[in-house]
Design a protein around this motif. Sequence first.
Motif, mmCIF file in Angstrom:
data_model
loop_
_atom_site.group_PDB
_atom_site.id
_atom_site.type_symbol
_atom_site.label_atom_id
_atom_site.label_comp_id
_atom_site.label_asym_id
_atom_site.label_seq_id
_atom_site.Cartn_x
_atom_site.Cartn_y
_atom_site.Cartn_z
ATOM 1 N N LEU A 1 0.827 -1.225 0.000
ATOM 2 C CA LEU A 1 0.000 0.000 0.000
ATOM 3 C C LEU A 1 0.853 1.263 0.000
ATOM 4 N N ALA A 2 2.054 1.159 -0.583
ATOM 5 C CA ALA A 2 2.973 2.304 -0.666
ATOM 6 C C ALA A 2 3.413 2.790 0.712
ATOM 7 N N LYS A 3 3.480 1.873 1.678
ATOM 8 C CA LYS A 3 4.010 2.173 3.014
ATOM 9 C C LYS A 3 3.394 3.435 3.627
ATOM 10 N N PRO A 4 2.128 3.381 3.990
ATOM 11 C CA PRO A 4 1.500 4.546 4.620
ATOM 12 C C PRO A 4 2.178 4.909 5.942
ATOM 13 N N PRO A 5 2.067 6.159 6.363
ATOM 14 C CA PRO A 5 2.760 6.623 7.577
ATOM 15 C C PRO A 5 2.022 6.209 8.845
ATOM 16 N N ILE A 6 1.959 4.914 9.094
ATOM 17 C CA ILE A 6 1.161 4.383 10.198
ATOM 18 C C ILE A 6 1.747 4.765 11.551
ATOM 19 N N ARG A 7 3.064 4.612 11.683
ATOM 20 C CA ARG A 7 3.693 4.873 12.988
ATOM 21 C C ARG A 7 3.448 6.307 13.438
ATOM 22 N N GLU A 8 3.456 7.245 12.474
ATOM 23 C CA GLU A 8 3.268 8.663 12.793
ATOM 24 C C GLU A 8 1.795 9.064 12.806
ATOM 25 N N LYS A 9 0.921 8.072 12.498
ATOM 26 C CA LYS A 9 -0.516 8.351 12.355
ATOM 27 C C LYS A 9 -0.758 9.463 11.322
ATOM 28 N N GLY A 10 0.078 9.457 10.281
ATOM 29 C CA GLY A 10 -0.045 10.434 9.208
ATOM 30 C C GLY A 10 -1.083 10.003 8.189
ATOM 31 N N TRP A 11 -1.367 10.903 7.257
ATOM 32 C CA TRP A 11 -2.404 10.618 6.262
ATOM 33 C C TRP A 11 -2.026 11.144 4.888
ATOM 34 N N GLU A 12 -1.730 12.413 4.776
ATOM 35 C CA GLU A 12 -1.361 13.006 3.496
ATOM 36 C C GLU A 12 0.163 13.163 3.398
ATOM 37 N N PRO A 13 0.704 13.094 2.172
ATOM 38 C CA PRO A 13 0.007 13.001 0.876
ATOM 39 C C PRO A 13 -0.373 11.578 0.468
ATOM 40 N N TYR B 1 -6.779 4.521 -12.379
ATOM 41 C CA TYR B 1 -6.339 3.730 -13.534
ATOM 42 C C TYR B 1 -6.674 2.259 -13.264
ATOM 43 N N PRO B 2 -7.551 1.669 -14.062
ATOM 44 C CA PRO B 2 -8.091 0.340 -13.730
ATOM 45 C C PRO B 2 -7.076 -0.785 -13.744
ATOM 46 N N ASP B 3 -5.912 -0.581 -14.349
ATOM 47 C CA ASP B 3 -4.896 -1.629 -14.352
ATOM 48 C C ASP B 3 -3.975 -1.560 -13.140
ATOM 49 N N VAL B 4 -4.288 -0.689 -12.182
ATOM 50 C CA VAL B 4 -3.474 -0.539 -10.975
ATOM 51 C C VAL B 4 -4.153 -1.263 -9.812
ATOM 52 N N TYR B 5 -3.399 -2.126 -9.173
ATOM 53 C CA TYR B 5 -3.850 -2.900 -8.017
ATOM 54 C C TYR B 5 -2.944 -2.553 -6.825
ATOM 55 N N ALA B 6 -3.195 -3.168 -5.665
ATOM 56 C CA ALA B 6 -2.346 -2.907 -4.498
ATOM 57 C C ALA B 6 -2.318 -4.126 -3.593
ATOM 58 N N LYS B 7 -1.244 -4.218 -2.801
ATOM 59 C CA LYS B 7 -1.080 -5.310 -1.848
ATOM 60 C C LYS B 7 -1.272 -4.808 -0.416
ATOM 61 N N VAL B 8 -2.128 -5.520 0.304
ATOM 62 C CA VAL B 8 -2.257 -5.314 1.750
ATOM 63 C C VAL B 8 -1.152 -6.150 2.378
ATOM 64 N N SER B 9 0.015 -5.559 2.448
ATOM 65 C CA SER B 9 1.209 -6.290 2.874
ATOM 66 C C SER B 9 2.207 -5.303 3.465
ATOM 67 N N GLY B 10 3.132 -5.826 4.275
ATOM 68 C CA GLY B 10 4.221 -5.008 4.783
ATOM 69 C C GLY B 10 3.791 -3.842 5.646
ATOM 70 N N LEU B 11 2.580 -3.871 6.185
ATOM 71 C CA LEU B 11 2.088 -2.731 6.963
ATOM 72 C C LEU B 11 2.585 -2.766 8.402
ATOM 73 N N ASN B 12 2.841 -3.954 8.918
ATOM 74 C CA ASN B 12 3.284 -4.035 10.318
ATOM 75 C C ASN B 12 4.627 -3.351 10.527
ATOM 76 N N THR B 13 5.498 -3.397 9.519
ATOM 77 C CA THR B 13 6.805 -2.756 9.661
ATOM 78 C C THR B 13 6.744 -1.247 9.430
ATOM 79 N N ALA B 14 5.559 -0.741 9.043
ATOM 80 C CA ALA B 14 5.351 0.710 8.972
ATOM 81 C C ALA B 14 4.701 1.229 10.249
ATOM 82 N N ALA B 15 4.346 0.305 11.153
ATOM 83 C CA ALA B 15 3.698 0.661 12.412
ATOM 84 C C ALA B 15 4.704 0.540 13.564
ATOM 85 N N ASP B 16 4.225 0.714 14.783
ATOM 86 C CA ASP B 16 5.058 0.510 15.971
ATOM 87 C C ASP B 16 5.449 -0.965 16.018
#
Length: 280
Positions: A167-179, A190-205
């Motif tokens: 998911l492009a490594k969201p700023p979870i640890r900082e509780k950020g949102w934008e950009p 763009y309909p040919d773009v998908y995403a993975k719900v993965s690697g989020l735990n290492t972006a968190a505490d």
Amino acid sequence: MTVIDAHLHFWDLETGSYPWLTPASGSIFRTFAPPEVLPQLDAAGVDRVVLVQAAGTYADTEAMLAQADAHDVIAAVVGWVPLNRPAEAARALERYAAHPKFAGVRHLIHDETDPDWVVQDSVIEGLGLLAEAGLPFDVVAVLPRHLEHVPTLAERVPGLRMVIDHLAKPPIREKGWEPWASLLARAVEYPDVYAKVSGLNTAADPEAWTAEDLRPYVDHALGLFGADRLMFGGDWPVATLAGDYAKVWRETGVLLRELPETERAAVLGGTAARFYGIGG
């Protein structure tokens, strides 16, 4: 329901070269091979996995294909070719096309000193080869700039299917949102773009994360992409920097448990099967 982990790695420090992997990487600075994770996959009820490149080398891709030959659980391999050298990439793709489990390409664009590496003309030409071959591209988006490039790639390389890792490594640890949130919303147009719900735990505490820390970001992705354009990935062994496979699997289940069964089945396997061409 066939459960597919769409993002798993192996690496061997004795035989491979991984410039990004150093003693500073901590506990993952060692060899990780199938015997260590197979029992964990079984315990979680994972049926198949997608093995994803860990180095920009032919040796890494060939090692993954050899692992795929040896283990039926490996359903697909996302390898590497030199996208910025299109003539060489074309030869490599022709060679790898002979392997039934070669299913996509990734490049560690976040390790390039130029954040615009992926949109240079030579790489665009290389990505065009993937589109022609019907092979998808795994996008490593660590910086906002990387995520900004997804619409550019979609427009410059028509027909290229892409999946945004983690998911492009969201700023979870900082509780950020934008950009992050707005850039993801732009990519989903763009309909040919998908995403993975993965690697989020290492972006968190890393010590105290739970599903609730990840929920706003996963819910945002679900609202944008829908279940049919999202896929689960465990990101083992990188995920072990913030827990273990069992915790990632358990907390992902918490995040998805309110979804209708058809949508849960899509995120946990159906989307990955369609995207990477994985049969039953």
